[in-house]
Scaffold this motif. Structure first.
Motif, mmCIF file in Angstrom:
data_model
loop_
_atom_site.group_PDB
_atom_site.id
_atom_site.type_symbol
_atom_site.label_atom_id
_atom_site.label_comp_id
_atom_site.label_asym_id
_atom_site.label_seq_id
_atom_site.Cartn_x
_atom_site.Cartn_y
_atom_site.Cartn_z
ATOM 1 N N SER A 244 0.804 -1.232 0.000
ATOM 2 C CA SER A 244 0.000 0.000 0.000
ATOM 3 C C SER A 244 0.831 1.274 0.000
ATOM 4 C CB SER A 244 -0.922 0.034 1.223
ATOM 5 O OG SER A 244 -1.770 -1.078 1.215
ATOM 6 N N HIS A 245 2.027 1.216 0.544
ATOM 7 C CA HIS A 245 2.791 2.443 0.758
ATOM 8 C C HIS A 245 4.204 2.371 0.182
ATOM 9 C CE1 HIS A 245 -0.458 3.791 3.302
ATOM 10 N NE2 HIS A 245 -0.382 2.669 3.976
ATOM 11 N N THR A 246 4.361 1.647 -0.904
ATOM 12 C CA THR A 246 5.681 1.478 -1.498
ATOM 13 C C THR A 246 6.341 2.807 -1.829
ATOM 14 O OG1 THR A 246 5.003 -0.637 -2.425
ATOM 15 C CG2 THR A 246 6.962 0.372 -3.378
ATOM 16 N N SER A 247 5.601 3.714 -2.449
ATOM 17 C CA SER A 247 6.207 4.992 -2.855
ATOM 18 C C SER A 247 6.620 5.816 -1.634
ATOM 19 C CB SER A 247 5.249 5.790 -3.749
ATOM 20 O OG SER A 247 4.050 6.058 -3.064
ATOM 21 N N GLN A 248 5.804 5.817 -0.590
ATOM 22 C CA GLN A 248 6.166 6.557 0.618
ATOM 23 C C GLN A 248 7.393 5.928 1.292
ATOM 24 O OE1 GLN A 248 2.993 5.477 0.126
ATOM 25 N NE2 GLN A 248 1.922 7.400 -0.282
ATOM 26 N N LEU A 249 7.454 4.607 1.259
ATOM 27 C CA LEU A 249 8.604 3.923 1.853
ATOM 28 C C LEU A 249 9.876 4.256 1.087
ATOM 29 C CD1 LEU A 249 6.979 0.453 2.575
ATOM 30 C CD2 LEU A 249 7.702 2.133 4.282
ATOM 31 N N MET A 250 9.781 4.298 -0.233
ATOM 32 C CA MET A 250 10.957 4.615 -1.050
ATOM 33 C C MET A 250 11.422 6.050 -0.816
ATOM 34 S SD MET A 250 11.613 1.766 -2.311
ATOM 35 C CE MET A 250 12.941 2.165 -3.402
ATOM 36 N N MET A 251 10.500 6.940 -0.504
ATOM 37 C CA MET A 251 10.862 8.336 -0.246
ATOM 38 C C MET A 251 11.611 8.506 1.073
ATOM 39 S SD MET A 251 7.674 10.584 -1.855
ATOM 40 C CE MET A 251 6.791 10.545 -0.344
ATOM 41 N N LEU A 252 11.543 7.506 1.931
ATOM 42 C CA LEU A 252 12.254 7.593 3.211
ATOM 43 C C LEU A 252 13.768 7.593 3.009
ATOM 44 C CD1 LEU A 252 10.255 5.092 5.454
ATOM 45 C CD2 LEU A 252 10.177 7.587 5.544
ATOM 46 N N GLY A 253 14.221 7.015 1.917
ATOM 47 C CA GLY A 253 15.655 6.907 1.683
ATOM 48 C C GLY A 253 16.187 5.618 2.282
ATOM 49 N N SER A 254 17.327 5.189 1.787
ATOM 50 C CA SER A 254 17.852 3.876 2.185
ATOM 51 C C SER A 254 18.202 3.793 3.669
ATOM 52 C CB SER A 254 19.057 3.511 1.328
ATOM 53 O OG SER A 254 20.094 4.452 1.493
ATOM 54 N N GLU A 255 18.762 4.852 4.230
ATOM 55 C CA GLU A 255 19.142 4.800 5.650
ATOM 56 C C GLU A 255 17.916 4.705 6.548
ATOM 57 O OE1 GLU A 255 21.915 7.725 7.000
ATOM 58 O OE2 GLU A 255 23.237 7.423 5.273
ATOM 59 N N ASN A 256 16.923 5.550 6.277
ATOM 60 C CA ASN A 256 15.696 5.510 7.083
ATOM 61 C C ASN A 256 14.929 4.215 6.852
ATOM 62 O OD1 ASN A 256 16.063 7.971 8.348
ATOM 63 N ND2 ASN A 256 15.022 9.104 6.726
ATOM 64 N N LEU A 257 14.955 3.749 5.617
ATOM 65 C CA LEU A 257 14.265 2.505 5.291
ATOM 66 C C LEU A 257 14.897 1.339 6.049
ATOM 67 C CD1 LEU A 257 11.911 1.667 3.502
ATOM 68 C CD2 LEU A 257 13.547 1.161 1.695
#
Length: 102
Positions: free
Chosen positions: A39-52
């Protein structure tokens, strides 16, 4: 739907807590994790690799731990089944010998 990072982080913490409990809770946690990712793939990708990685690190660690120990448990179970079969065969042989004597 844009979910702020704080909500995603809080949800992932709850999912991590569920994943550390009994199997029924793990199944629920995995369902939630799948739904979050789908459901939230795009929002997760916007977090950036470190935050992800920071957000998913605990979940990934728990999954990795469970997978590693599932293999060990599987080997242990196979060993126990083999041992039980061996004992069963011995019992059958003893019953055969007893019946043969009668």
């Amino acid at each position: 739907m844009n979910e702020p990072e704080q909500y995603i982080s809080a949800l992932l913490r709850e999912i991590s807590t569920l994943m550390q409990q009994k199997t029924v809770h793990v199944v629920t946690a995995v369902s939630w994790l799948k739904a979050l990712i789908h459901s939230h793939t795009s929002q997760l990708m916007m977090l950036g690799s470190e935050n992800l990685l920071a957000n998913f690190g605990t979940c990934l660690g728990i999954i990795e731990y469970r997978v590693q120990h599932a293999n060990s448990l599987s080997k242990f179970t196979e060993c126990r089944i083999g041992h039980a079969r061996s004992n069963n065969k011995k019992m059958e042989q003893n019953i055969y010998k007893i019946n043969k004597v009668d």
